[in-house]
Design a protein around this motif. Structure first.
Motif, PDB file in Angstrom:
ATOM      1  N   ARG A  34       0.842  -1.208   0.000  1.00 47.41           N
ATOM      2  CA  ARG A  34       0.000   0.000   0.000  1.00 47.41           C
ATOM      3  C   ARG A  34       0.871   1.250   0.000  1.00 47.41           C
ATOM      4  O   ARG A  34       0.410   2.356   0.282  1.00 47.41           O
ATOM      5  CB  ARG A  34      -0.945   0.003   1.195  1.00 47.41           C
ATOM      6  CG  ARG A  34      -2.056  -1.021   1.059  1.00 47.41           C
ATOM      7  CD  ARG A  34      -2.928  -0.747  -0.202  1.00 47.41           C
ATOM      8  NE  ARG A  34      -3.930  -1.768  -0.405  1.00 47.41           N
ATOM      9  CZ  ARG A  34      -3.717  -2.919  -1.061  1.00 47.41           C
ATOM     10  NH1 ARG A  34      -2.527  -3.181  -1.590  1.00 47.41           N
ATOM     11  NH2 ARG A  34      -4.672  -3.790  -1.229  1.00 47.41           N
ATOM     12  N   HIS A  37       6.238   2.219   2.701  1.00 48.04           N
ATOM     13  CA  HIS A  37       7.681   2.490   2.608  1.00 48.04           C
ATOM     14  C   HIS A  37       7.961   3.454   1.448  1.00 48.04           C
ATOM     15  O   HIS A  37       8.808   4.336   1.557  1.00 48.04           O
ATOM     16  CB  HIS A  37       8.466   1.182   2.422  1.00 48.04           C
ATOM     17  CG  HIS A  37       8.526   0.348   3.669  1.00 48.04           C
ATOM     18  ND1 HIS A  37       7.719  -0.728   3.884  1.00 48.04           N
ATOM     19  CD2 HIS A  37       9.312   0.457   4.780  1.00 48.04           C
ATOM     20  CE1 HIS A  37       8.001  -1.261   5.070  1.00 48.04           C
ATOM     21  NE2 HIS A  37       8.962  -0.561   5.633  1.00 48.04           N
ATOM     22  N   ASP A  55       5.006  -4.380  -7.667  1.00 52.24           N
ATOM     23  CA  ASP A  55       4.196  -5.329  -6.895  1.00 52.24           C
ATOM     24  C   ASP A  55       3.417  -6.165  -7.898  1.00 52.24           C
ATOM     25  O   ASP A  55       3.024  -5.671  -8.952  1.00 52.24           O
ATOM     26  CB  ASP A  55       3.233  -4.614  -5.925  1.00 52.24           C
ATOM     27  CG  ASP A  55       2.801  -5.522  -4.773  1.00 52.24           C
ATOM     28  OD1 ASP A  55       2.166  -6.551  -5.040  1.00 52.24           O
ATOM     29  OD2 ASP A  55       3.115  -5.200  -3.610  1.00 52.24           O
ATOM     30  N   MET A  79       8.805  -9.561  -8.532  1.00 50.51           N
ATOM     31  CA  MET A  79      10.119  -8.998  -8.197  1.00 50.51           C
ATOM     32  C   MET A  79      11.247  -9.672  -8.985  1.00 50.51           C
ATOM     33  O   MET A  79      12.277  -9.072  -9.243  1.00 50.51           O
ATOM     34  CB  MET A  79      10.378  -9.072  -6.689  1.00 50.51           C
ATOM     35  CG  MET A  79      10.428 -10.460  -6.140  1.00 50.51           C
ATOM     36  SD  MET A  79      10.938 -10.538  -4.401  1.00 50.51           S
ATOM     37  CE  MET A  79       9.548  -9.847  -3.560  1.00 50.51           C
ATOM     38  N   ASP A 100      10.231  -5.700   1.164  1.00 48.76           N
ATOM     39  CA  ASP A 100       9.513  -5.973   2.421  1.00 48.76           C
ATOM     40  C   ASP A 100       8.639  -7.194   2.097  1.00 48.76           C
ATOM     41  O   ASP A 100       7.530  -7.062   1.597  1.00 48.76           O
ATOM     42  CB  ASP A 100       8.682  -4.712   2.743  1.00 48.76           C
ATOM     43  CG  ASP A 100       7.761  -4.879   3.922  1.00 48.76           C
ATOM     44  OD1 ASP A 100       8.007  -5.765   4.764  1.00 48.76           O
ATOM     45  OD2 ASP A 100       6.780  -4.107   3.998  1.00 48.76           O
ATOM     46  N   GLN A 107      -4.090  -7.991   2.008  1.00 49.02           N
ATOM     47  CA  GLN A 107      -4.212  -9.336   1.427  1.00 49.02           C
ATOM     48  C   GLN A 107      -4.764 -10.298   2.480  1.00 49.02           C
ATOM     49  O   GLN A 107      -5.710 -11.039   2.229  1.00 49.02           O
ATOM     50  CB  GLN A 107      -2.851  -9.827   0.907  1.00 49.02           C
ATOM     51  CG  GLN A 107      -2.450  -9.140  -0.389  1.00 49.02           C
ATOM     52  CD  GLN A 107      -0.994  -9.386  -0.779  1.00 49.02           C
ATOM     53  OE1 GLN A 107      -0.135  -9.635   0.064  1.00 49.02           O
ATOM     54  NE2 GLN A 107      -0.714  -9.296  -2.075  1.00 49.02           N
ATOM     55  N   GLU A 217      11.013 -16.777  -5.865  1.00 46.14           N
ATOM     56  CA  GLU A 217      11.036 -15.374  -6.269  1.00 46.14           C
ATOM     57  C   GLU A 217      12.187 -14.616  -5.589  1.00 46.14           C
ATOM     58  O   GLU A 217      12.900 -13.855  -6.222  1.00 46.14           O
ATOM     59  CB  GLU A 217       9.702 -14.708  -5.880  1.00 46.14           C
ATOM     60  CG  GLU A 217       8.591 -14.957  -6.869  1.00 46.14           C
ATOM     61  CD  GLU A 217       8.806 -14.165  -8.134  1.00 46.14           C
ATOM     62  OE1 GLU A 217       8.875 -12.945  -8.088  1.00 46.14           O
ATOM     63  OE2 GLU A 217       8.935 -14.805  -9.193  1.00 46.14           O
TER      64      GLU A 217
HETATM   65  C1  LIG Z   1       4.582  -6.857   3.293  1.00 45.64           C
HETATM   66  S1  LIG Z   1       3.774  -6.278   1.865  1.00 45.64           S
HETATM   67  C2  LIG Z   1       4.625  -4.777   1.519  1.00 45.64           C
HETATM   68  C3  LIG Z   1       4.033  -3.609   2.214  1.00 45.64           C
HETATM   69  C4  LIG Z   1       4.652  -2.278   1.834  1.00 45.64           C
HETATM   70  N1  LIG Z   1       6.053  -2.197   2.194  1.00 45.64           N
HETATM   71  C5  LIG Z   1       3.889  -1.124   2.447  1.00 45.64           C
HETATM   72  O1  LIG Z   1       4.457  -0.384   3.260  1.00 45.64           O
HETATM   73  O2  LIG Z   1       2.710  -0.961   2.137  1.00 45.64           O
HETATM   74  C6  LIG Z   1       4.425  -7.315   0.628  1.00 45.64           C
HETATM   75  C7  LIG Z   1       3.951  -6.971  -0.757  1.00 45.64           C
HETATM   76  O3  LIG Z   1       4.839  -7.609  -1.651  1.00 45.64           O
HETATM   77  C8  LIG Z   1       4.133  -8.149  -2.716  1.00 45.64           C
HETATM   78  N2  LIG Z   1       4.903  -9.271  -3.218  1.00 45.64           N
HETATM   79  C9  LIG Z   1       5.243 -10.387  -2.544  1.00 45.64           C
HETATM   80  N3  LIG Z   1       5.976 -11.194  -3.329  1.00 45.64           N
HETATM   81  C10 LIG Z   1       6.108 -10.553  -4.512  1.00 45.64           C
HETATM   82  C11 LIG Z   1       6.778 -10.877  -5.720  1.00 45.64           C
HETATM   83  N4  LIG Z   1       7.449 -12.009  -5.864  1.00 45.64           N
HETATM   84  N5  LIG Z   1       6.732  -9.989  -6.719  1.00 45.64           N
HETATM   85  C12 LIG Z   1       6.056  -8.805  -6.578  1.00 45.64           C
HETATM   86  N6  LIG Z   1       5.396  -8.467  -5.463  1.00 45.64           N
HETATM   87  C13 LIG Z   1       5.428  -9.315  -4.436  1.00 45.64           C
HETATM   88  C14 LIG Z   1       2.791  -8.546  -2.143  1.00 45.64           C
HETATM   89  O4  LIG Z   1       1.816  -8.552  -3.149  1.00 45.64           O
HETATM   90  C15 LIG Z   1       2.556  -7.466  -1.098  1.00 45.64           C
HETATM   91  O5  LIG Z   1       1.793  -6.423  -1.617  1.00 45.64           O
END
Ligand SMILES: C[S@@+](CC[C@H](N)C(=O)[O-])C[C@H]1O[C@@H](n2cnc3c(N)ncnc32)[C@H](O)[C@@H]1O
Length: 322
Positions: A34, A37, A55, A79, A100, A107, A217
Motif C-alpha cells: 500500500r 515504505h 508489486d 520482483m 519488504d 491481502q 522469487e
Molecule cells: C509486506 S507487503 C509490503 C508492504 C509495503 N512495504 C507497504 O508499506 O505498504 C508485501 C507486498 O509484496 C508483494 N509481493 C510479494 N511477493 C512478490 C513478488 N514475488 N513480486 C512482486 N510483489 C510481491 C505482495 O503482493 C505485497 O503487496
C-alpha cells in the motif's frame, strides 16, 4: 477489487534510513503493497530523486494509481522481473533497493483474497489472482506425498503427514473450496499447537508460500538486485519467517566473501574484493512497534552495502550475523 484494510509498514524508519543514501538518487521498492515504505522514501528524496515501485498484486497497482507523485513509477510485475523493469527504463544501476517480503495486511484481511483462516472466503491465496492456479484448484488434484512435503517444508509443520491425509480424505467427500473448510479439516489433524497459534497457521503459510513461489522469487531476485545496485548503494530486505531470511542471509554472506582463485599467487593488492558487506546484524522491530502492530513481531531486516571497488576501501564483514 477494492478493500479498506490498511497496512502499517514494518520497520519503516529503520528501513528507509538504511536504503536512502542520496536524496537525488534512484531507488527501487520491490514490494509496494500500500506504498507505506514508498511514501517515506519519496519524503526523503528531493525533486530530482526517483522511485521505481513493483508489486504483483492488482490491488497494490490500484493503490499506486492513487499516488500522483511524478517521481514514482509503478510496475505491476513479479520482483524476479526486476532486471527487465530496469532495462525498460534504461537504468543500468540504482542507488538502493528495498524488499519488504511476504503478504500485506489488506491481502490477509480481505476474505475474498482467500489468505485467511480467520475470515471465510474462497480458497485462493494468489498474490496475483490473474495468473497461476488457486490453492483450491491445486488441492483438488495434488497427490498426498507432494502435499505432505509442501506442508512440512514450507510450514515447518510436524503434523504434515496427518494433515495431508485428512485433506485427501476430505476432498473425496467434497472439494475443499473455502478457507473455513480447509481450516476445519486441518484442525482435526493437529493435536497440539504452540500457545496463541491457530491449528491452521502453518498449513496456510505453507500453501501460500508454495502457490506464490515466494522463496523461488526471492532467490531469483537477489542476484539481479545485487548486480544492479551501484557501489555504495544498499540492499535492504525485511523477512517474516526463517525460510526467507535464510535465503537472504546466505546470499549476502556469499557476496561478502571474496572469490579467491585457488592455487594462484596473488599480492595483497591483487586480491579479489567481496562485492557486498553486511551492515550490522539483523534488525528486529522495537517492542513498542510490535505492541502497536503484531504483524511486526516476526520481522527481521538485513542490510547489505555494495562495496566501493577502489584500492584501500575498507572491507568490514560482520560475521556475527544472527
Ligand atoms: C509486506 S507487503 C509490503 C508492504 C509495503 N512495504 C507497504 O508499506 O505498504 C508485501 C507486498 O509484496 C508483494 N509481493 C510479494 N511477493 C512478490 C513478488 N514475488 N513480486 C512482486 N510483489 C510481491 C505482495 O503482493 C505485497 O503487496
Amino acid at each position: 477489487m477494492t478493500n479498506v484494510v490498511s497496512h502499517s509498514p514494518v520497520l519503516l524508519r529503520e528501513a528507509v534510513d538504511a536504503v536512502v543514501t542520496d536524496p537525488s538518487g534512484v531507488y527501487v521498492d520491490g514490494t509496494f503493497g500500500r506504498g507505506g515504505h514508498s511514501k517515506e522514501i519519496l519524503a526523503r528524496l528531493n525533486p530530482t530523486g526517483r522511485l521505481i515501485a513493483i508489486d504483483r498484486d492488482p490491488d497494490a497497482a490500484d493503490a499506486a494509481k492513487m499516488q500522483s507523485d511524478p517521481r514514482l513509477t509503478f510496475v505491476k510485475t513479479r520482483m524476479s522481473d526486476l532486471g527487465r523493469v530496469l532495462d525498460a527504463m534504461n537504468l543500468e544501476q540504482v542507488d538502493g533497493m528495498l524488499f519488504d517480503l511476504g503478504v500485506s495486511s489488506p491481502q490477509l484481511g480481505t476474505p475474498a483474497r482467500g489468505f485467511s483462516f480467520q475470515r471465510d472466503g474462497p480458497l485462493d491465496m494468489r498474490m496475483d489472482p490473474t495468473t497461476g492456479i488457486s490453492v483450491a484448484d491445486w488441492l483438488s488434484n495434488v497427490d498426498e506425498a507432494s502435499l505432505r512435503e509442501v506442508i512440512r517444508d514450507y510450514g515447518e509443520e510436524r503434523f504434515a503427514k496427518q494433515i495431508a491425509a485428512k485433506i485427501v480424505a476430505a476432498r473425496c467427500i467434497k472439494p475443499i473450496v473455502s478457507t473455513a473448510e480447509l481450516s476445519s479439516v486441518v484442525a482435526k489433524a493437529v493435536r497440539t499447537r504452540e500457545r496463541r497459534q491457530h491449528a491452521a497457521t502453518r498449513t496456510f503459510q505453507a500453501l501460500r508460500i508454495f502457490i506464490n513461489q515466494e522463496l523461488e522469487e526471492v532467490a531469483l531476485m537477489l542476484p539481479v538486485a545485487a548486480k544492479r545496485i551501484r557501489p555504495g548503494g544498499r540492499l535492504v530486505v525485511i523477512s517474516f519467517h526463517s525460510l526467507e531470511d535464510r535465503i537472504v542471509k546466505r546470499f549476502i554472506q556469499g557476496q561478502a566473501l571474496a572469490q579467491v582463485p585457488r592455487n594462484l599467487p596473488l599480492r595483497a593488492r591483487e586480491m579479489p574484493r567481496p562485492s557486498f558487506r553486511m551492515r550490522g546484524r539483523g534488525v528486529r522491530p522495537r517492542q513498542d512497534e510490535v505492541d502497536n502492530n503484531p504483524r511486526a513481531r516476526s520481522a527481521l531486516m538485513r542490510v547489505a552495502e555494495r562495496c566501493v571497488d577502489s584500492p584501500g576501501d575498507g572491507i568490514v564483514v560482520n560475521h556475527g550475523v544472527e
